[in-house]
Write an enzyme that holds these catalytic residues in place. Structure first.
Site, PDB file in Angstrom:
ATOM      1  CB  THR A 258     -74.778-107.033 -79.553  1.00 18.85           C
ATOM      2  OG1 THR A 258     -74.275-106.963 -80.905  1.00 18.85           O
ATOM      3  CG2 THR A 258     -75.470-108.669 -80.316  1.00 18.85           C
ATOM      4  CG  ASP A 259     -73.654-105.982 -74.396  1.00 19.89           C
ATOM      5  OD1 ASP A 259     -74.773-105.385 -74.460  1.00 19.89           O
ATOM      6  OD2 ASP A 259     -74.421-108.269 -73.929  1.00 19.89           O
TER       7      ASP A 259
ATOM      8  CB  SER B 117     -65.406-107.173 -76.009  1.00 17.59           C
ATOM      9  OG  SER B 117     -66.113-106.992 -74.943  1.00 17.59           O
ATOM     10  NE  ARG B 118     -70.959-100.885 -78.256  1.00 21.32           N
ATOM     11  CZ  ARG B 118     -71.519-101.757 -79.177  1.00 21.32           C
ATOM     12  NH1 ARG B 118     -72.305-103.506 -79.386  1.00 21.32           N
ATOM     13  NH2 ARG B 118     -71.137-101.397 -81.137  1.00 21.32           N
ATOM     14  CB  VAL B 119     -68.200-106.471 -71.600  1.00 21.08           C
ATOM     15  CG1 VAL B 119     -67.915-107.406 -69.717  1.00 21.08           C
ATOM     16  CG2 VAL B 119     -69.516-106.823 -71.621  1.00 21.08           C
TER      17      VAL B 119
END
Length: 552
Positions: free
Chosen positions: A389-390, A415-417
């Site tokens: 997941t991101d 959150s990698r975004v």
């Protein structure tokens, strides 16, 4: 006596022979059950069968081909398996498992086969999709850059979710994982996002309770519920997430936006382990088969924010649709760079322009849920899904029981975004919030030792305790993003420092109501621009100073 001429008889017979249409023969392989029980069957005689193909037993029950072995086929049975005995005939249906998709399912509760289970009659779907599908490639995707608001302050501010993202929700049982997802569904009312809630291995009463919450909130109008309850076969629990994903992909690939929630993938992995062991697949770590990582990666990779497709049309054609001018698409659909290059290469390039198609830019966002045991995020299935997941939102049991709800553990959530999935206003006001809250939790643990604290440390603790109260939120009460920005801005900039901690909830309601009623331009500016410009900041400061003087 009438004369009968032999040439006439011969001609008539030849005419009838020529007109004779032999019945078409449909040859099908027929296999025989050699072993059955516990939701699986082994069948011999199906040499031409394909993996994941649907089969039908003589009693009408269907199954999915799961194992292809040298002398037999392993099949997982979808439905009641009590009536399947050794020696029963089995036929392949010639196609892989598919489910109905489209707007006809909206507002309905279906099982893992797409069949209605809500007592509201048949579903008149005209489109079907295979449950297993290859994820969109890199070229078909674009960056995740549009927020998908959950309506939960602690998530939208610190671990934001974007359209097309895969954000894991992880935590022990009874820590509010499902409540976070239901809040997110409720918050999509009027935002053009179709939600698919997949309940795997839950009690039917729990699923009915969740559906009731969504109905009371008016959220079932844009929601589809896929239920594979605990009393159903492991086969149905295994395919349910893929069914939900296929339903969501239909919206994504028709230019719409969808959110799919898998509640939860831990039980999905248990069901997969069960059918795998019954079919004697070699067990690995914790008795899971070796491809358990692929089980979830091929599911979650199907979430995407699709890139726009472009077509080349003649200038001045206001209503080109997907068909271009005069029913012709010039060059077909293509990416932006390819379309621009195609126009440059045309002799009469000035006569043409680019336009997007009606199926452009759809998205499918995934919120998988994983249940941990005693907060152990390093277990086998949690680490697998975290790596796919991101980002993850970790719900801490200690925080939950201490009254901090939603119990988001800032230190373990990410959150990698990041800020790409936030509005510019939220990114500006919440830029340091995550670090401030992490520092506050560390200081609060240190302060419990009872040693003396200097003035600055005490002020930091006081500010942190108020920020923690601001981030608390009632269940099924999502908040609009503009109201979140107002509240967080006020708390971060010290407008709540003199408010007693026990009255923070009252203060929060008051400040939102006051700013929206007395200074409506603040909220409208945040909604229309998504930015926190100098003029908006000036109005907000004036509003907060005015409220601070009047609130008691």
């Amino acid at each position: 006596m009438t004369d009968i001429r032999l040439p006439d008889i011969a001609a008539e017979l030849q005419k009838q022979i020529d007109a004779f249409d032999a019945p078409a023969l449909d040859a099908k392989e027929v296999g025989t059950v050699i072993e059955a029980g516990d939701g699986i069957a082994r069948v011999s005689g199906l040499g031409g069968i394909r993996n994941a193909e649907l089969v039908e037993f003589d009693n009408g029950v269907r199954g999915i081909v799961f194992n292809l072995e040298a002398d037999n086929v392993g099949i997982i049975i979808m439905g009641q398996y009590d009536g399947i005995d050794e020696g029963m005939a089995v036929r392949g249906l010639g196609y892989v498992a598919s489910v109905p998709v489209g707007n006809a399912l909206t507002g309905r509760v279906v099982n893992a086969l797409g069949e209605p289970v809500d007592g509201k009659g048949a579903i008149n779907a005209t489109e079907f999709r295979p449950i297993e599908r290859i994820a969109p490639g890199v070229i078909r995707r674009r960056d995740v850059d549009t927020p998908l608001q959950t309506g939960i302050k602690s998530i939208d501010a610190m671990t934001p979710v974007g359209r097309g993202q895969r954000q894991l929700i992880i935590g022990d049982r009874q820590t509010g994982k499902t409540a976070v997802c239901l809040d997110t569904i409720i918050n999509q009312i009027g935002k053009g996002v179709t939600c698919i809630y997949v309940a795997v291995g839950q009690k039917k009463s729990s699923v009915a309770q969740s559906v009731g919450v969504l109905e009371r909130a008016g959220a079932m109008d844009h929601t589809i519920v896929v239920s594979a309850s605990a009393d159903e076969s492991a086969a149905l629990q295994y395919i349910a997430p893929y069914t939900g994903c296929a339903i969501g992909e239909e919206f994504m690939e028709t230019g719409q936006h969808a959110l799919v929630i898998y509640d939860d993938l831990s039980k999905h992995a248990y069901a997969y382990r069960q059918v795998s062991l019954l079919l004697r697949r070699p067990p690995g770590r914790e008795a899971y088969p070796g491809d358990v990582f692929y089980l979830h990666s091929r599911l979650l990779e199907r979430a995407a924010q699709l890139a726009d497709d472009y077509i080349i049309v003649k200038k001045g054609d206001a209503d080109h649709g997907d068909a271009g001018v005069d029913g012709q698409i010039y060059g077909g659909t293509m990416g932006l760079e390819a379309a621009e290059e195609a126009i440059k290469a045309m002799d009469n390039a000035d006569d043409y322009e680019l336009a997007t198609t009606s199926t452009s830019g759809g998205s499918l966002t995934s919120l998988p849920i994983i249940e941990t045991l005693l907060g152990d995020v390093s277990a086998y299935i949690p680490t697998n899904v975290i790596s796919i997941t991101d980002g993850q939102i970790f719900l801490d049991g200690d925080l939950f029981y201490a009254g901090v709800r939603p119990a988001v553990n800032v230190g373990l959530s990410v959150s990698r975004v990041g800020g790409d999935a936030q509005t510019k206003a939220m990114k500006k006001v919440a830029g340091n919030l995550r670090l401030d809250m992490a520092a506050f939790r560390a200081l609060a643990a240190f302060a419990q030792l009872g040693s003396g604290l200097d003035k600055n440390t005490q002020a930091q603790l006081d500010r942190g305790s108020r920020l923690q109260e601001v981030l608390k939120q009632g269940q099924y009460q999502p908040m609009d993003v503009q109201d979140q920005v107002i509240v967080i801005y006020a708390a971060v900039n010290g407008y709540a420092d003199e408010v007693p901690v026990e009255r923070m909830a009252e203060w929060q309601e008051g400040v939102v109501r006051y700013v929206n009623s007395s200074y409506p331009d603040v909220g409208s500016s945040l909604v229309s621009t998504g930015k926190l410009g100098d003029e908006t900041v000036s109005m907000m400061k004036e509003a907060l100073e005015s409220f601070k003087g009047s609130w008691s």
